[in-house]
Design an enzyme around this catalytic site. Structure first.
Site, PDB file in Angstrom:
ATOM      1  NE  ARG A  71      -3.690  -1.510   2.551  1.00  0.00           N
ATOM      2  CZ  ARG A  71      -4.937  -1.156   2.515  1.00  0.00           C
ATOM      3  NH1 ARG A  71      -5.219   0.133   2.117  1.00  0.00           N
ATOM      4  NH2 ARG A  71      -5.861  -1.946   1.902  1.00  0.00           N
TER       5      ARG A  71
ATOM      6  CE1 TYR B  22      -0.738  -8.678  -1.794  1.00  0.00           C
ATOM      7  CE2 TYR B  22      -2.791  -9.927  -1.077  1.00  0.00           C
ATOM      8  CZ  TYR B  22      -2.205  -8.829  -1.221  1.00  0.00           C
ATOM      9  OH  TYR B  22      -2.542  -7.655  -0.668  1.00  0.00           O
TER      10      TYR B  22
HETATM   11  C1  FAD Z   1      -8.163  -5.573   4.945  1.00  0.00           C
HETATM   12  C2  FAD Z   1      -8.355  -4.667   3.666  1.00  0.00           C
HETATM   13  C3  FAD Z   1      -7.909  -5.009   2.768  1.00  0.00           C
HETATM   14  C4  FAD Z   1      -8.193  -4.410   1.201  1.00  0.00           C
HETATM   15  N1  FAD Z   1      -7.349  -4.465   0.167  1.00  0.00           N
HETATM   16  C5  FAD Z   1      -7.840  -4.160  -0.872  1.00  0.00           C
HETATM   17  C6  FAD Z   1      -7.440  -4.464  -2.120  1.00  0.00           C
HETATM   18  O1  FAD Z   1      -6.668  -5.668  -2.200  1.00  0.00           O
HETATM   19  N2  FAD Z   1      -7.478  -3.902  -3.160  1.00  0.00           N
HETATM   20  C7  FAD Z   1      -8.289  -2.733  -3.216  1.00  0.00           C
HETATM   21  O2  FAD Z   1      -8.520  -2.021  -4.228  1.00  0.00           O
HETATM   22  N3  FAD Z   1      -8.906  -2.127  -1.868  1.00  0.00           N
HETATM   23  C8  FAD Z   1      -8.428  -2.904  -0.699  1.00  0.00           C
HETATM   24  N4  FAD Z   1      -9.045  -2.164   0.131  1.00  0.00           N
HETATM   25  C9  FAD Z   1      -9.688  -1.145   0.358  1.00  0.00           C
HETATM   26  C10 FAD Z   1      -8.883   0.051   0.082  1.00  0.00           C
HETATM   27  O3  FAD Z   1      -7.940   0.010   1.207  1.00  0.00           O
HETATM   28  C11 FAD Z   1      -9.781   1.357   0.408  1.00  0.00           C
HETATM   29  O4  FAD Z   1     -10.810   1.323  -0.380  1.00  0.00           O
HETATM   30  C12 FAD Z   1      -8.857   2.607  -0.110  1.00  0.00           C
HETATM   31  O5  FAD Z   1      -7.781   2.672   0.680  1.00  0.00           O
HETATM   32  C13 FAD Z   1      -9.781   4.089   0.194  1.00  0.00           C
HETATM   33  O6  FAD Z   1      -9.114   4.993   0.148  1.00  0.00           O
HETATM   34  P1  FAD Z   1      -9.484   6.487   0.391  1.00  0.00           P
HETATM   35  O7  FAD Z   1      -8.589   7.375  -0.100  1.00  0.00           O
HETATM   36  O8  FAD Z   1     -11.188   6.668  -0.052  1.00  0.00           O
HETATM   37  O9  FAD Z   1      -9.821   6.550   2.082  1.00  0.00           O
HETATM   38  P2  FAD Z   1      -8.660   6.731   3.000  1.00  0.00           P
HETATM   39  O10 FAD Z   1      -7.685   6.014   2.586  1.00  0.00           O
HETATM   40  O11 FAD Z   1      -9.461   6.444   4.238  1.00  0.00           O
HETATM   41  O12 FAD Z   1      -8.431   8.082   3.025  1.00  0.00           O
HETATM   42  C14 FAD Z   1      -9.019   9.402   3.528  1.00  0.00           C
HETATM   43  C15 FAD Z   1      -7.940  10.390   3.791  1.00  0.00           C
HETATM   44  O13 FAD Z   1      -8.441  11.520   4.086  1.00  0.00           O
HETATM   45  C16 FAD Z   1      -7.814  12.056   5.588  1.00  0.00           C
HETATM   46  N5  FAD Z   1      -9.081  12.498   6.198  1.00  0.00           N
HETATM   47  C17 FAD Z   1     -10.005  12.185   6.741  1.00  0.00           C
HETATM   48  N6  FAD Z   1     -10.891  13.013   7.603  1.00  0.00           N
HETATM   49  C18 FAD Z   1     -10.418  14.452   6.941  1.00  0.00           C
HETATM   50  C19 FAD Z   1     -10.754  15.699   7.341  1.00  0.00           C
HETATM   51  N7  FAD Z   1     -11.914  15.960   7.980  1.00  0.00           N
HETATM   52  N8  FAD Z   1      -9.779  16.693   6.848  1.00  0.00           N
HETATM   53  C20 FAD Z   1      -8.754  16.160   6.312  1.00  0.00           C
HETATM   54  N9  FAD Z   1      -8.209  14.918   6.055  1.00  0.00           N
HETATM   55  C21 FAD Z   1      -9.122  14.029   6.324  1.00  0.00           C
HETATM   56  C22 FAD Z   1      -7.483  10.609   6.245  1.00  0.00           C
HETATM   57  O14 FAD Z   1      -6.401  11.124   7.157  1.00  0.00           O
HETATM   58  C23 FAD Z   1      -6.765  10.137   4.891  1.00  0.00           C
HETATM   59  O15 FAD Z   1      -5.713  10.137   4.514  1.00  0.00           O
HETATM   60  C24 FAD Z   1      -8.765  -3.363   1.520  1.00  0.00           C
HETATM   61  C25 FAD Z   1      -9.454  -2.675   2.726  1.00  0.00           C
HETATM   62  C26 FAD Z   1      -9.036  -3.519   3.999  1.00  0.00           C
HETATM   63  C27 FAD Z   1      -9.647  -2.841   5.140  1.00  0.00           C
END
Ligand code: FAD
Length: 416
Positions: free
Chosen positions: A111, A218
């Site tokens: 990641r 993996y």
């Molecule tokens: C066990 C597990 C395995 C997974 N495996 C996979 C996989 O193999 N393949 C895949 O595609 N997906 C996988 N996922 C899903 C994937 O990890 C998430 O869908 C993805 O990381 C989401 O990204 P995001 O940027 O939407 O959210 P987040 O990663 O949650 O990022 C949100 C960001 O916003 C910031 N933030 C939050 N609130 C505020 C605020 N009020 N003001 C300013 N900043 C803020 C946070 O600090 C964070 O940096 C997996 C998830 C899990 C739990």
């Protein structure tokens, strides 16, 4: 306030995979983009991530796939096994016909590595990246999105992209809902691959399916690390305990599994447990000039390994929807954002809802026992390698609106 201007074309809130991808996509179109992140530094915790072709096609579009491949692994197969007997149930070869069909490779990557590839892409493209900014709310004033921060500084932009994750602060602007607990908990870990690591399956993604549990393994980092994820149903969640899914439950959950699975539990970092949540799909992601993307819009259970993949698809779709509406041959047309975000929302909500719902059902089929397990195994074993009927909707270019060829960029002439 920092050296960064608080007025910009596009403001992205959240520096996870979704926010970085969204920022890069709109910067590529020619916008001035500021991304704010509440954490003091950019980064990702956790272990590996599977990136299917629907997502690696998006990296390819931005010229970032090579960088991901330099540090990732292209597994040879995706293999499902029964966790109790060890028997192979079905496999999908991931190179050859699979890669040709979907126009890009299946990649597994740490990641933090994928996050860094996107972060460096943003830096190189000129996205303004600002840490230590906690956004508390967004409103639309005179046709511009205004983000209010904990420090008392307001940021304003023609459009605000809410990419603030599962527990989004901005989602209440469009929905009165809460994350839904699945009662399952994950533990993850990465360990170095050494001469004593059991050789079986080190080049594949292996999924062991057990009653109320599964385990995924993996390789990562060019085969230097072994990634393990163990997911099980928590008995203490069922009893209503708040801190459910402790290490005590982990070993008990896998007690009937084959030695290979029980051995693999030793690879887990037991200091952090990850309760698994999603939310019910919602149709509308827009409030004024604010639109959600990534987990803020459509958090899903991880069984299809698609959360980050769908975030990358979102970014590509937003890039496409804003070309011709906002980014025109005559320059930037801010009034086009109303149409662009409506088109984006319209193009994406149905597809991501299907992925969210399918992830729930797919996970259920992994965890069954008794007769259901016997039937599941029969069905899986009747499937032949390179039978694409279950994959096309998810990985194919037709389903996701992400073509294999990048759209013509409008950076020249349109940039502010
Ligand atoms: C066990 C597990 C395995 C997974 N495996 C996979 C996989 O193999 N393949 C895949 O595609 N997906 C996988 N996922 C899903 C994937 O990890 C998430 O869908 C993805 O990381 C989401 O990204 P995001 O940027 O939407 O959210 P987040 O990663 O949650 O990022 C949100 C960001 O916003 C910031 N933030 C939050 N609130 C505020 C605020 N009020 N003001 C300013 N900043 C803020 C946070 O600090 C964070 O940096 C997996 C998830 C899990 C739990």
């Amino acid at each position: 306030m920092s050296e960064h201007a608080t007025s910009t074309d596009v403001l992205v809130i959240g520096g996870g995979m979704a926010g970085l991808a969204g920022a890069l996509a709109l910067r590529e179109n020619g916008a001035e983009v500021t991304l704010v992140e509440r954490a003091p530094e950019f980064g990702e915790v956790g272990a590996g991530l599977q990136m299917a072709p629907n997502a690696s096609r998006v990296l390819k579009r931005w010229g970032l796939l090579e960088k991901a491949l330099e540090i990732g692994v292209q597994p040879k197969h995706l293999v499902f096994r029964d966790a109790v007997t060890g028997e192979e149930l079905t496999r999908q070869t991931l190179g050859g016909e699979f890669e040709e069909r979907y126009g890009a490779p299946y990649v597994v990557i740490h990641r933090s590595d994928l996050h860094r590839v996107l972060l460096e892409g943003c830096e190189a493209a000129g996205v303004k990246l600002v840490n230590d900014v906690l956004v508390e709310g967004v409103e639309t004033v005179d046709g511009r999105g205004v983000a209010h921060t904990a420090a008392g500084v307001d940021y304003s932009a023609d459009v605000v992209i809410g990419a603030d994750g599962l527990k989004s602060t901005l989602r209440p602007l469009v929905a009165k809902d809460e994350p839904v607990s699945s009662a399952y908990v994950a533990y993850r870990g990465t360990v170095p691959i050494t001469p004593t690591t059991p050789k079986t399956d080190l080049e594949d993604v292996i999924v062991y399916l057990g009653p109320d549990c599964h385990l995924v393994q993996y390789p990562l980092r060019k085969g230097e690390l072994l990634n393990t994820v163990a997911v099980f149903k928590s008995a203490s969640f069922e009893r209503g305990e708040e801190q459910y899914g402790g290490v005590d439950e982990l070993e008990a959950a896998y007690k009937d599994c084959v030695p290979a699975v029980q051995e693999a539990l030793k690879n887990l970092a037991t200091g952090i447990r990850w309760p698994m949540y999603d939310r019910d799909p919602i149709e509308n992601w827009i409030s004024g000039r604010m639109v959600l993307m990534g987990d803020a819009a459509h958090p899903m259970l991880q069984y299809l390994a698609q959360g980050a993949c769908q975030a990358l698809e979102d970014a590509a779709a937003l890039q496409d929807a804003s070309i011709g509406t906002v980014f025109t041959a005559d320059g930037i047309n801010p009034s086009g954002w109303d149409t662009a975000i409506r088109d984006f929302n319209g193009a994406r909500a149905g597809r991501t809802a299907r992925v969210q719902r399918t992830a729930r059902v797919w996970g259920e089929s992994w965890h069954v026992s008794g007769l259901a397990r016997t039937l599941r195994n029969l069905l899986f074993k009747s499937r032949r390698d390179n039978n694409f009927q279950y994959n096309d909707w998810l990985y194919g270019a037709d389903g996701d609106g992400v073509p294999t060829v990048a759209p013509k960029r409008v950076t020249e002439g349109a940039a502010a």
